[in-house]
Write a protein that holds these residues in place. Structure first.
Motif, PDB file in Angstrom:
ATOM      1  N   LEU A   4      40.326  39.863  50.002  1.00 51.49           N
ATOM      2  CA  LEU A   4      40.803  40.653  48.858  1.00 51.49           C
ATOM      3  C   LEU A   4      42.321  40.527  48.777  1.00 51.49           C
ATOM      4  CD1 LEU A   4      40.671  42.856  46.651  1.00 51.49           C
ATOM      5  CD2 LEU A   4      40.497  44.554  48.481  1.00 51.49           C
ATOM      6  N   LYS A   5      42.788  40.018  47.627  1.00 51.01           N
ATOM      7  CA  LYS A   5      44.233  39.845  47.459  1.00 51.01           C
ATOM      8  C   LYS A   5      44.571  39.798  45.965  1.00 51.01           C
ATOM      9  CE  LYS A   5      43.913  34.773  48.044  1.00 51.01           C
ATOM     10  NZ  LYS A   5      42.461  34.641  48.196  1.00 51.01           N
ATOM     11  N   GLY A   6      45.826  39.659  45.662  1.00 45.17           N
ATOM     12  CA  GLY A   6      46.230  39.483  44.268  1.00 45.17           C
ATOM     13  C   GLY A   6      46.260  40.780  43.484  1.00 45.17           C
ATOM     14  N   ASP A   7      46.199  40.645  42.157  1.00 51.87           N
ATOM     15  CA  ASP A   7      46.327  41.795  41.258  1.00 51.87           C
ATOM     16  C   ASP A   7      45.243  42.843  41.495  1.00 51.87           C
ATOM     17  OD1 ASP A   7      48.419  40.403  40.250  1.00 51.87           O
ATOM     18  OD2 ASP A   7      47.564  40.062  38.252  1.00 51.87           O
ATOM     19  N   ILE A   8      44.031  42.395  41.806  1.00 55.27           N
ATOM     20  CA  ILE A   8      42.944  43.364  41.989  1.00 55.27           C
ATOM     21  C   ILE A   8      43.198  44.222  43.239  1.00 55.27           C
ATOM     22  CG2 ILE A   8      41.408  41.732  43.214  1.00 55.27           C
ATOM     23  CD1 ILE A   8      40.294  44.539  40.771  1.00 55.27           C
ATOM     24  N   LEU A   9      43.776  43.632  44.260  1.00 59.46           N
ATOM     25  CA  LEU A   9      44.133  44.422  45.455  1.00 59.46           C
ATOM     26  C   LEU A   9      45.164  45.490  45.095  1.00 59.46           C
ATOM     27  CD1 LEU A   9      44.258  45.165  48.461  1.00 59.46           C
ATOM     28  CD2 LEU A   9      45.829  43.245  48.809  1.00 59.46           C
ATOM     29  N   LYS A  10      46.174  45.092  44.328  1.00 58.54           N
ATOM     30  CA  LYS A  10      47.220  46.049  43.906  1.00 58.54           C
ATOM     31  C   LYS A  10      46.612  47.184  43.083  1.00 58.54           C
ATOM     32  CE  LYS A  10      50.785  42.530  43.529  1.00 58.54           C
ATOM     33  NZ  LYS A  10      51.284  41.598  42.516  1.00 58.54           N
ATOM     34  N   GLU A  11      45.700  46.814  42.172  1.00 54.24           N
ATOM     35  CA  GLU A  11      45.106  47.824  41.290  1.00 54.24           C
ATOM     36  C   GLU A  11      44.165  48.763  42.054  1.00 54.24           C
ATOM     37  OE1 GLU A  11      46.277  47.912  38.296  1.00 54.24           O
ATOM     38  OE2 GLU A  11      44.940  49.301  37.237  1.00 54.24           O
TER      39      GLU A  11
END
Ligand code: MN
Length: 208
Positions: A101-108
């Motif tokens: 899990l990484k990227g924008d979806i992790l931040k969101e």
């Protein structure tokens, strides 16, 4: 051979082998789930709309997004089998092993739920407490916010204006061969086969 005048929707092939998700989701379950259950939804969806030219010309996503446009006499069949067709099409795409899990979806997820563990707790709860057959979903809602929801049977988030990002099928056919009555063990194993790259891609596109 019986002639068929209408064969619009076809069972999409998987982009991976049935044993690719072992040991978390076993080969036999994947094979039966795809070749039998998903095939049946596909066939029955086609059957439900076989006399309706207008629906035949629409994408399944459009049909499920506008349930009020479906004639009453075939409405429930389209919800059940069109939903089953679409939900499984979607489900296969978000499964893959060893994706971080990484990227924008992790931040969101972090922004919305505080941290991944809290998200996991809430998603697990939605999947565990759904009574009977259905799905738990991570969706983007109308306010472009992440939300965890449950749907019964083959009801589809598109029908309530929510964009699917992640789903777990908690119908018994999704886990019974391996996990028997232990839905909780299947749900815990599911976290090992989430294609977070795909979920991220869906999220980025849905946000646009
Ligand atoms: Mn299923």
């Amino acid at each position: 051979m019986k002639s068929t005048s209408y064969m619009k929707h076809k069972l999409p092939p998987l982009s991976y082998n049935y044993n690719s998700l072992e040991p978390f989701i076993d080969e036999e379950t994947m094979k039966v789930h795809h070749e039998k259950h998903h095939q049946t939804y596909t066939d029955k969806f086609n059957e439900a709309i076989k006399n309706n030219q207008e629906l035949q010309n629409k994408k399944v996503e459009d049909i499920l997004s506008n349930l009020n446009q479906i004639p009453q006499d075939i409405k429930q069949a389209v919800i059940n089998h069109g939903g089953g067709f679409y939900n499984h099409n979607f489900f296969w795409t978000i499964l893959k092993k060893d994706i971080k899990l990484k990227g924008d979806i992790l931040k969101e997820i972090t922004k919305t739920f505080g941290n991944f563990e809290t998200f996991k707790e809430q998603f697990t709860k939605a999947a565990t407490t759904l009574f009977g057959s259905g799905w738990a979903w991570l969706v983007l809602n109308e306010n472009k916010k992440l939300e965890i929801i449950q749907t019964k049977n083959q009801d589809c988030p598109l029908s309530i204006k929510k964009i699917p990002l992640l789903a777990i099928d908690v119908w018994e056919h999704a886990y019974y061969l391996k996990y028997k009555n232990k839905r909780a063990d299947y749900i815990e194993a599911f976290y090992n086969v989430i294609n977070w790259d795909k979920v991220n891609e869906l999220f980025v596109n849905a946000k646009k």
